[in-house]
Structures are given as structure tokens and as C-alpha cells.
Design an enzyme around this catalytic site. Structure first.
Site, mmCIF file in Angstrom:
data_model
loop_
_atom_site.group_PDB
_atom_site.id
_atom_site.type_symbol
_atom_site.label_atom_id
_atom_site.label_comp_id
_atom_site.label_asym_id
_atom_site.label_seq_id
_atom_site.Cartn_x
_atom_site.Cartn_y
_atom_site.Cartn_z
ATOM 1 N N LYS A 1 0.851 -1.184 0.000
ATOM 2 C CA LYS A 1 0.000 0.000 0.000
ATOM 3 C C LYS A 1 0.889 1.236 0.000
ATOM 4 C CE LYS A 1 -3.186 2.895 2.397
ATOM 5 N NZ LYS A 1 -3.633 3.370 3.711
ATOM 6 N N GLY B 1 -8.303 9.300 9.859
ATOM 7 C CA GLY B 1 -8.562 9.368 11.292
ATOM 8 C C GLY B 1 -9.658 10.318 11.706
ATOM 9 N N ALA C 1 -9.761 5.613 4.412
ATOM 10 C CA ALA C 1 -9.705 6.774 5.303
ATOM 11 C C ALA C 1 -11.048 7.469 5.436
ATOM 12 C CB ALA C 1 -8.657 7.790 4.857
ATOM 13 N N GLY C 2 -11.342 7.851 6.669
ATOM 14 C CA GLY C 2 -12.524 8.652 6.960
ATOM 15 C C GLY C 2 -13.706 7.898 7.509
ATOM 16 N N ASN D 1 -8.950 1.781 10.076
ATOM 17 C CA ASN D 1 -8.158 1.465 11.263
ATOM 18 C C ASN D 1 -8.732 2.156 12.493
ATOM 19 O OD1 ASN D 1 -5.504 0.329 12.417
ATOM 20 N ND2 ASN D 1 -5.469 2.449 13.074
ATOM 21 N N THR D 2 -8.730 3.494 12.483
ATOM 22 C CA THR D 2 -9.143 4.256 13.658
ATOM 23 C C THR D 2 -10.567 3.947 14.078
ATOM 24 O OG1 THR D 2 -7.665 6.027 12.945
ATOM 25 C CG2 THR D 2 -9.256 6.573 14.654
#
Length: 329
Positions: free
Chosen positions: A172, A233, A259-260, A281-282
Site C-alpha cells: 500500500k 482518522g 480513510a474517513g 483502522n481508527t
């Protein structure tokens, strides 16, 4: 020997010497206790099949239960760079309180790919726990990423080291523009993609939600494009559904929202837009209950994918009643 009778069975003409319906069922190598029979548009109770006579000209329907759905629909896997996965959810390995929690969340998510950051070895404590002690790279696909790299040179060097360390070529790539927004620097990202592709890497590339930029990355050798839904995040969810949809419509490689994502509904939206997968992830790691959130994300991705495949109803400007208004008392 009994005379042959001509019957119609499940829409087809057939000749048989069977005297009873049960005998016909056995002739078909079926078990009478496991079928249902309609003769001349009337149900024949299963308990009477042995005694039910079979007459010339009878029209029969014989049915049994089979597994619902087609094999093609059940196997809704996806492929990137010739590698096939069942789960469309990719999860990260940062921000968890420890590796044990990370491993438990991964299991609950059902994900088959995890992103891993490449960091310098802790030479002061070489026996400190490592991610590989908890998540087996032989069972789960590691996707080395270039998180924290702010130019093409840093990203390329990082992935060269990753390939040397673990033999990974599916990677990635993300090249960030600044620390405040963590938006991708597309000029550096495109340059890194071209170099990595020429060196035999298979880069899945984090990018802005721009259909033109996504196509340029694909032409440069990206094996997947990964437009952001919102800043890394942030948990804001997908901010521009239109451009994500346009990227998907124009791509010849997998498209994954990266993301997001903040909660399960965000993941479902990404899949309803037709994306091939979602990376997060977050949203899991910072949930009050990461394991439960991981399970929720798994279900959300599956539900969103099913909704996309089912094809949503058309939107209308005005109400349209489910029940007819005619004939009301």
C-alpha cells in the site's frame, strides 16, 4: 408385468410401469419421505404415497428442498493483482492498546488483509513483542504501507525494505502532503507508483477522490486505487459520494475507500456505491469496544455489498403507497 403408462412429470412426458406414486418416486431414485407430490393439481399426502395409484395421463409435480441461492452469488470474492479474497474489509494495525487486542479485533472483523507500517527495529529491546507474534503472516496477508512518508523517495525506500524483510510485493502506497490534513501529495504519489511498478511491486495506492487522478494512477501501474472518504482518522464518513462513484465507474482495477470511515453506516455506504472494499483502522481501534465494532464493520460491509448487488429502488419526488388506495372501506 404392468402395462406402461404415459404421464407428465415436472412438465415432461414420461412412460412408466409404476403402479403407485411411491413406486414412481423410487424409480427416480428418490426417497418418498423427502419429497412432496402434486397429482392433477391436488397435493398427495406423503403418508399415502405408497397406496396412491398412478394412472395413465396423470400430471405430477415432484419437488424437494434445495439450498437457496446460486453458487455464483454465494462466492462473492474479489481479486487484486491475481490474488483472491473473500472478505472485502481491510483493517489496520495501529492505535490498539496492545497486539492482543489488535489480533482479537482482526478475528472479529473477518478481514484477510492487514496493513502494517514499516518501522525501525527497537535495538534497545530486540526481544520486545512484535506484531508477527500475534498475527501470523502465513495466515493473514500483510500489506506493508508507507504511512508517515512525505515524498516519493521515502516511500520507495520503505517498500524496498519491506520486500527485503518479508518478500512482499503487494503493498500500500501513500505519500502525504502535510501533517495537518494528511492529504496525499498526488505528484509524489504518481512518481512513486511509476517507480514501484517498474521494480515489480504491486501498489495499491491511497489517493484523492478525483476520477482523473485515479485513472492516472491506474495507467502508471497501480493494481488498486484507494480514494479517501474523508481525512485520515477523522471519522467523518464519505464526504463526496459522487466522485467515489465516478472513480468506480471509470476504473479497471479494484476501488477501495481508504480513510474517513467512522462507523458501520459509513462502511455500508462505501459498498453501496459499488466499491470493491473498504480499509479502516481508527474507526475500530478507537471505538469504546473495538472487538464489537470490528464485528459491526464486518456485517456492514456485507450488508452494503448485498444492497449494491440487489439494486436499490428508484428515488421519487412524492409518496407512493405500498398498499393500493382503491377499494378502501
Amino acid at each position: 408385468m404392468s402395462a406402461l403408462k404415459q404421464i407428465t412429470l415436472n412438465g415432461e412426458t414420461r412412460r412408466t410401469s409404476a403402479e403407485t406414486i411411491a413406486a414412481l418416486v423410487r424409480e427416480l431414485e428418490l426417497e418418498p419421505a423427502k419429497v412432496a407430490v402434486e397429482r392433477n393439481r391436488e397435493i398427495v399426502p406423503r403418508s399415502t404415497l405408497d397406496a396412491a395409484p398412478l394412472g395413465d395421463g396423470d400430471v405430477l409435480e415432484i419437488v424437494h428442498f434445495v439450498g437457496g441461492g446460486s453458487g455464483a452469488a454465494a462466492d462473492d470474492s474479489w481479486t487484486v493483482a491475481g490474488r483472491t479474497f473473500k472478505s472485502r474489509l481491510i483493517v489496520g494495525t495501529g492505535k490498539y492498546k496492545d497486539f492482543a487486542e489488535n489480533a482479537a479485533a482482526l478475528e472479529a472483523s473477518g478481514a484477510e488483509i492487514v496493513t502494517v507500517a514499516v518501522r525501525r527495529v527497537n535495538v534497545s529491546d530486540p526481544k520486545a513483542p512484535m506484531l508477527t507474534d500475534y498475527i501470523d503472516p502465513k495466515k493473514i496477508t500483510y500489506l506493508p504501507n508507507t504511512a508517515g512518508c512525505f515524498n516519493a523517495d521515502e516511500a520507495i525506500r520503505t517498500l524496498r525494505l519491506a520486500r527485503e524483510a518479508g518478500g512482499w510485493d503487494l503493498v500500500k502506497l501513500e505519500v502525504l502532503g502535510e501533517a495537518r490534513t494528511l492529504y496525499p501529495n498526488m505528484r509524489e504519489t504518481l512518481e512513486a507508483t511509476e517507480v514501484l511498478a517498474k521494480e515489480g511491486f504491486l501498489p495499491m495506492v491511497y489517493c484523492v477522490d478525483d476520477p482523473i487522478a485515479a485513472k492516472q494512477l491506474e495507467d502508471a501501474g497501480a493494481v488498486a486505487v484507494m480514494p479517501l472518504g474523508a481525512p485520515i482518522g477523522s471519522g467523518l464518513g464519505i464526504q463526496n459520494r459522487v466522485t467515489i462513484r465516478l472513480i468506480k465507474e471509470g476504473a479497471n482495477v479494484p476501488v477501495l475507500v481508504d480513510a474517513g470511515v467512522g462507523t458501520a453506516s459509513d462502511a455500508a455506504v462505501a459498498m453501496e456505491l459499488g466499491c470493491d472494499g473498504v480499509l479502516m483502522n481508527t474507526a475500530i481501534a478507537e471505538a469504546k469496544d473495538p472487538i464489537r465494532m470490528a464485528r459491526a464493520m464486518k456485517l456492514a460491509v456485507e450488508a452494503g455489498r448485498d444492497a449494491y448487488l440487489a439494486g436499490r429502488m428508484a428515488t421519487r419526488k412524492y409518496a407512493d403507497p405500498s398498499s393500493p388506495l382503491a377499494g378502501l372501506i
